[in-house]
Structures are given as C-alpha cells and as structure tokens.
Design an enzyme around this catalytic site. Sequence first.
Site, PDB file in Angstrom:
ATOM      1  N   GLY A  65      37.314  47.107  26.038  1.00  0.00           N
ATOM      2  CA  GLY A  65      36.971  46.024  26.977  1.00  0.00           C
ATOM      3  C   GLY A  65      35.772  46.420  27.833  1.00  0.00           C
ATOM      4  O   GLY A  65      34.802  45.659  27.945  1.00  0.00           O
ATOM      5  N   HIS A  66      35.818  47.636  28.408  1.00  0.00           N
ATOM      6  CA  HIS A  66      34.677  48.102  29.208  1.00  0.00           C
ATOM      7  C   HIS A  66      33.424  48.197  28.337  1.00  0.00           C
ATOM      8  O   HIS A  66      32.328  47.858  28.776  1.00  0.00           O
ATOM      9  CB  HIS A  66      34.937  49.506  29.768  1.00  0.00           C
ATOM     10  N   GLN A  69      39.460  38.405  40.321  1.00  0.00           N
ATOM     11  CA  GLN A  69      38.467  39.360  40.843  1.00  0.00           C
ATOM     12  C   GLN A  69      37.042  38.860  40.565  1.00  0.00           C
ATOM     13  O   GLN A  69      36.175  38.885  41.440  1.00  0.00           O
ATOM     14  CB  GLN A  69      38.678  40.725  40.186  1.00  0.00           C
ATOM     15  N   MET A 113      43.333  44.350  26.625  1.00  0.00           N
ATOM     16  CA  MET A 113      43.058  45.774  26.880  1.00  0.00           C
ATOM     17  C   MET A 113      43.043  46.065  28.372  1.00  0.00           C
ATOM     18  O   MET A 113      42.527  45.288  29.168  1.00  0.00           O
ATOM     19  CB  MET A 113      41.725  46.161  26.253  1.00  0.00           C
ATOM     20  N   LYS A 157      39.479  39.395  32.146  1.00  0.00           N
ATOM     21  CA  LYS A 157      40.910  39.707  32.300  1.00  0.00           C
ATOM     22  C   LYS A 157      41.284  39.683  33.784  1.00  0.00           C
ATOM     23  O   LYS A 157      42.325  39.180  34.155  1.00  0.00           O
ATOM     24  CB  LYS A 157      41.285  41.044  31.689  1.00  0.00           C
ATOM     25  N   ASP A 158      40.388  40.241  34.610  1.00  0.00           N
ATOM     26  CA  ASP A 158      40.590  40.174  36.063  1.00  0.00           C
ATOM     27  C   ASP A 158      39.853  38.945  36.571  1.00  0.00           C
ATOM     28  O   ASP A 158      38.857  39.043  37.289  1.00  0.00           O
ATOM     29  CB  ASP A 158      40.053  41.445  36.726  1.00  0.00           C
ATOM     30  N   MET A 218      36.613  51.674  36.905  1.00  0.00           N
ATOM     31  CA  MET A 218      37.415  52.764  37.480  1.00  0.00           C
ATOM     32  C   MET A 218      37.680  53.809  36.395  1.00  0.00           C
ATOM     33  O   MET A 218      38.594  54.621  36.512  1.00  0.00           O
ATOM     34  CB  MET A 218      38.720  52.221  38.060  1.00  0.00           C
ATOM     35  N   GLY A 219      36.862  53.783  35.346  1.00  0.00           N
ATOM     36  CA  GLY A 219      36.964  54.805  34.308  1.00  0.00           C
ATOM     37  C   GLY A 219      38.096  54.555  33.325  1.00  0.00           C
ATOM     38  O   GLY A 219      38.650  53.477  33.252  1.00  0.00           O
TER      39      GLY A 219
HETATM   40  O1  PAF Z   1      37.930  46.034  37.805  1.00  0.00           O
HETATM   41  C1  PAF Z   1      37.852  47.200  38.213  1.00  0.00           C
HETATM   42  O2  PAF Z   1      37.915  48.157  37.457  1.00  0.00           O
HETATM   43  C2  PAF Z   1      37.680  47.440  39.708  1.00  0.00           C
HETATM   44  O3  PAF Z   1      38.383  46.506  40.468  1.00  0.00           O
HETATM   45  C3  PAF Z   1      36.212  47.503  40.146  1.00  0.00           C
HETATM   46  C4  PAF Z   1      35.497  46.187  39.915  1.00  0.00           C
HETATM   47  C5  PAF Z   1      35.498  48.609  39.390  1.00  0.00           C
HETATM   48  C6  PAF Z   1      36.115  47.819  41.644  1.00  0.00           C
HETATM   49  O4  PAF Z   1      36.708  49.036  41.943  1.00  0.00           O
END
Ligand code: PAF
Length: 278
Positions: free
Chosen positions: A27-28, A144, A175, A140-141, A21-22
């Site tokens: 971490g990303h 998800q 993060m 971290k998620d 989500m930018g």
């Molecule tokens: O983890 C995230 O940033 C969001 O939940 C994802 C996986 C990009 C879906 O919108």
Amino acid sequence: MQRRAEEIRRSNRGIGFVPTMGFLHEGHLSLIRKARELADVVVVSIFVNPAQFAPNEDFVSYPRDEARDARLAEEAGCELLFIPSEKDMYPDGYSTFVQIDGLSSIWEGELRPTHFRGVTTVVAKLFNIVKPRVAVFGRKDTQQALIVKRMAADLNMDVLVHVAPIVREPDGLAMSSRNTYLTPAQRVEALAISRALRLAESRFDEGERDPEILRAAVMRELAGSSEVRVEYVAVTDPVTMAPLANNDAADEMLIAVAARVGKTRLIDNILLNKSTTS
Ligand code: PAF
C-alpha cells in the site's frame, strides 16, 4: 531536510511526499509510485508519531524495521528518506497543535479523541519541513485524508493532497502494518470486513440506495464472524462523512468500518458511486 528541500525547490523540481509510520507494505509502495508519477523528487518520511496514539494504544509495539523500509522505499522510487527522532519533532517545550474541528471528532475521532490532532500536527510539521508540491495519502485512512485536505485548504498550504486507492491482499484484506498483529486464524476472520463491504457494493450495484439497508447488510455479514467486534459501520457522504439518512438515497456514498479482531483494530472502507465502484 529543510535545506535539501529548499535546494530541490530552487532547482525548479517539485517534491512528491509520502508520510508514513514505516513498516512499509505494498500500500505504501503504491503511494510512493504515485508520488513519482506526480512529482520530480520523491521524499518519504518514517516517523511513528507519539502524538497520534492514546496511552492505551500500540505506540510501543507498533512494528518497526527501518533497514527493510529503506530498501523497499528506494526500490519504489524514493530518493530521500526522512527519519526524524522524537526529539527532532517534539523538543522540550513543544506546545503547538493543529486541530481541525468537526471532521476530527466523528467516527474515528469519536473513538480516538486525540488521534487526529496528533495526525494534523505532525503532517503540518512534515509539510513545513519537506515542502512538498504534492503529498500522497492512502484511501484506507479515508477520514485522515479528508482531514488533511481540509487542513491544507484552511491553512492555505501550498500543497496538493492526492488520495490514492486502497491496496488489498489477494483475498481482499486491506493492507495495513497492523495486519502483522493478526494470528493466522484471526487473519481469516478479518476477511469478513472486506467481504461485508463487497456485499454492500453488490447491493448498491443492483440499485439499493437506502443507507440503513446497506448498513444492515454490512452489520449482518460482520456478525457472522465470532472474532470480529464492530466499532462502527458508517454510511456517509463521501466528502463530509456526515451520516446518510434513509431518505437521502444518495448516488454516491462511503461505507467505513472499524472493528477489532482479537486485540487488533482494523479499518476499511469502500466508495460507492453510480458509475464506478472502488
Ligand atoms: O497514515 C499514517 O501512517 C500516519 O497517520 C501519518 C499520515 C504518517 C501521520 O503520522
């Protein structure tokens, strides 16, 4: 994007995909580097997905900086950045949603009842658009990541879901793009979360296996911080996220925490097992 993805696949190269989500942070970037290792071409998407935010949540204020994201993603090895608009993803008349039962309604799902339906819907759409061979998600998620794995398996999606470790600030804070909401004082208070998880880890390493005792230790540490309001401390099976009972005495467990520090909602977790802890 679909056309480009098709060309890449036809040239016999595999796509590694990192949905985001930018407002990228280290971490990303670690996920992008992992995708580079696992595939030939890395695609990163940036889409702040309205379907996963409840009306009272931070969709509007969610931090955004596409120019900076583009630079950081490229430096980390991303070749294609996919930034769809809301209309691209949810045009008028949009009416299809993906819902994973069970896992989507516990812990995070209990407190955010529409959240995971929004996540699985957008991730399914992104997988269809980007056509990845492998998709990388952060631990971290963790709920998800488990839900996305379940979805990919249940819907026979031809994609490997890889889950990469949590990246932490030097002081332990996991993060998150949402860390930017914290005031300097709240940022210090927020450290109680990772401290509490590390404490549980050392108790586990010393041989403690009673889920209730570990949970109580985490709760006690969090209670020491006046700014931290705990939403849950879950001591669970690492695969199903089913809560562990006292007599389960598992050699592998996941401890997940959700808490508010001021208005900011933070989540963190730790995976404990006999041989390694992460
Ligand atoms: O983890 C995230 O940033 C969001 O939940 C994802 C996986 C990009 C879906 O919108």
